[in-house]
Design an enzyme around this catalytic site. Structure first.
Site, PDB file in Angstrom:
ATOM      1  N   GLY A   1      20.749  41.356  23.190  1.00  0.00           N
ATOM      2  CA  GLY A   1      21.199  43.007  23.336  1.00  0.00           C
ATOM      3  C   GLY A   1      20.479  43.348  22.158  1.00  0.00           C
ATOM      4  N   GLY A   2      20.106  42.731  21.700  1.00  0.00           N
ATOM      5  CA  GLY A   2      19.808  43.507  19.378  1.00  0.00           C
ATOM      6  C   GLY A   2      18.417  44.427  20.301  1.00  0.00           C
ATOM      7  CE  LYS A   3      12.768  41.449  21.281  1.00  0.00           C
ATOM      8  NZ  LYS A   3      12.926  40.362  21.301  1.00  0.00           N
TER       9      LYS A   3
ATOM     10  CB  CYS B   1      10.858  34.248  20.635  1.00  0.00           C
ATOM     11  SG  CYS B   1      11.527  33.219  21.609  1.00  0.00           S
TER      12      CYS B   1
HETATM   13  C1  LIG Z   1      14.458  35.969  25.274  1.00  0.00           C
HETATM   14  S1  LIG Z   1      15.749  36.202  26.163  1.00  0.00           S
HETATM   15  C2  LIG Z   1      15.733  37.757  25.771  1.00  0.00           C
HETATM   16  C3  LIG Z   1      16.823  37.932  24.187  1.00  0.00           C
HETATM   17  C4  LIG Z   1      16.692  40.132  24.296  1.00  0.00           C
HETATM   18  N1  LIG Z   1      15.656  40.733  25.099  1.00  0.00           N
HETATM   19  C5  LIG Z   1      17.333  40.687  23.290  1.00  0.00           C
HETATM   20  O1  LIG Z   1      16.636  40.686  22.275  1.00  0.00           O
HETATM   21  O2  LIG Z   1      18.110  40.421  22.991  1.00  0.00           O
HETATM   22  C6  LIG Z   1      15.274  35.902  27.847  1.00  0.00           C
HETATM   23  C7  LIG Z   1      16.425  36.780  28.959  1.00  0.00           C
HETATM   24  O3  LIG Z   1      15.525  36.464  30.223  1.00  0.00           O
HETATM   25  C8  LIG Z   1      17.049  36.104  30.953  1.00  0.00           C
HETATM   26  N2  LIG Z   1      16.610  35.391  32.116  1.00  0.00           N
HETATM   27  C9  LIG Z   1      16.329  35.004  32.464  1.00  0.00           C
HETATM   28  N3  LIG Z   1      15.283  34.936  33.836  1.00  0.00           N
HETATM   29  C10 LIG Z   1      15.536  35.934  34.470  1.00  0.00           C
HETATM   30  C11 LIG Z   1      15.200  37.140  35.327  1.00  0.00           C
HETATM   31  N4  LIG Z   1      14.275  36.345  36.028  1.00  0.00           N
HETATM   32  N5  LIG Z   1      15.919  38.167  35.187  1.00  0.00           N
HETATM   33  C12 LIG Z   1      16.504  38.335  34.585  1.00  0.00           C
HETATM   34  N6  LIG Z   1      16.679  37.962  33.439  1.00  0.00           N
HETATM   35  C13 LIG Z   1      16.853  36.993  33.180  1.00  0.00           C
HETATM   36  C14 LIG Z   1      17.798  35.035  30.464  1.00  0.00           C
HETATM   37  O4  LIG Z   1      18.985  34.568  30.279  1.00  0.00           O
HETATM   38  C15 LIG Z   1      17.896  35.467  28.648  1.00  0.00           C
HETATM   39  O5  LIG Z   1      18.810  35.955  28.640  1.00  0.00           O
END
Ligand SMILES: C[S@@+](CC[C@H](N)C(=O)[O-])C[C@H]1O[C@@H](n2cnc3c(N)ncnc32)[C@H](O)[C@@H]1O
Length: 286
Positions: free
Chosen positions: A104-106, A225
């Site tokens: 949730g940071g972003k 990332c």
């Molecule tokens: C890179 S992380 C996101 C980090 C977040 N944006 C932050 O800044 O805190 C990617 C996220 O996408 C989720 N994810 C993976 N496949 C997905 C999908 N098909 N639909 C929605 N979310 C998905 C993962 O569980 C993960 O939590």
């Protein structure tokens, strides 16, 4: 009989050495060193945390005092993530979708920047969604929560249910996250070159879905990332090869990073922050 494909740490090393050449050793060292964090100041909190200001609303060296009571006054995250959320240029009147939002940071960086406005924070994983909800509850005052919805859809199929519905979409896609792999070498035991390619297919499906869910005149920020070009520029390149109609690539100088063919990459050996790849795509207004 074909030769067995190499796997594990050795395969990982040769995959990235081929991409980064002489830079790889320094980049690898930076990825393995202690991760820097910045403190995103919570504008809803009455007490500001103390520290050296990095940019407006972001401290580089936070003190770790938190005032008692809610909302919490800062959130720790990589400064590159703040730039990523700010690249959306979301204002209060925009309807924003954070497609892959946990932890949730972003989402917080988006709301902290514009103070109010409609936000849908989506996350497929149930456990991670629980954490996302907690983060939003902890940092955003109750009276503004009614504009924020947490959902749990598979974002690759969002476009089947809703089209042209959001003015701004952040797609911070699941990725190889090499820094985390290097932090826990047991995760590298079975690593194969195909892993990044597989993830790039998922990332492309997510991005293609996002382009349909975006309103004309709207903006998508695609980020990962990962340090693998397959998951970064190649995903955006594929989009513009396959379905460029009405879409344009936007090149903007961010405060950090080096320009790539389709975006910007922030890497810890040169920038001190990241890794984070950011590409900006807009849909032409009709
Ligand atoms: C890179 S992380 C996101 C980090 C977040 N944006 C932050 O800044 O805190 C990617 C996220 O996408 C989720 N994810 C993976 N496949 C997905 C999908 N098909 N639909 C929605 N979310 C998905 C993962 O569980 C993960 O939590």
């Amino acid at each position: 009989m074909g030769q067995k494909k190499p796997k594990g740490l050795e395969a990982f090393e040769s995959f990235y050495k081929e991409i980064y050449g002489a830079r790889w050793d320094e980049l690898r060292t930076a990825l393995c060193s202690v991760k820097k964090v910045s403190a995103l100041i919570n504008p809803y909190s009455k007490e500001s945390p103390k520290g050296d200001m990095l940019w407006d609303g972001v401290l580089e060296a936070p003190s770790f005092e938190r005032p008692s009571g809610e909302p919490l006054n800062y959130y720790l995250l990589d400064a590159a993530s703040v730039l990523c959320a700010r690249a959306l240029k979301a204002s209060p009147e925009h309807k924003v979708l954070d497609m892959c939002a946990a932890p949730g940071g972003k989402s917080l960086a988006i709301q902290f920047q514009r103070k109010e406005g409609e936000l849908v924070s989506n996350e497929l994983s149930r456990d991670r969604r629980t954490r996302l909800r907690r983060v939003l509850d902890d940092y955003i005052p109750k009276e503004l929560q009614e504009n924020i919805r947490v959902t749990g859809f598979d974002a690759t199929t969002w476009c089947l249910h809703e089209k042209e519905a959001f003015d701004r979409i952040l797609l911070d896609a699941p990725c190889s996250s090499e820094r985390h792999l290097l932090e826990s070498p047991d995760k590298l035991v079975d690593w194969k070159g195909g892993r990044s390619k597989r993830l790039s297919k998922l990332q492309y499906s997510l991005l293609a879905s996002a382009t349909q869910v975006l309103r004309p005149g709207g903006r998508i920020v695609y980020s990962t990332c990962s340090i693998s070009p397959l998951e970064n520029d190649k995903v955006v390149e594929r989009l513009f090869k396959k379905r460029p109609e009405g879409l344009k690539l936007v090149k903007e100088e961010l405060l950090l990073g080096q320009q790539t063919e389709f975006g910007t990459i922030i890497l810890p050996d040169k920038d001190g922050w990241g890794p984070l790849y950011i590409a900006i795509i807009e849909k032409e207004d009709v």
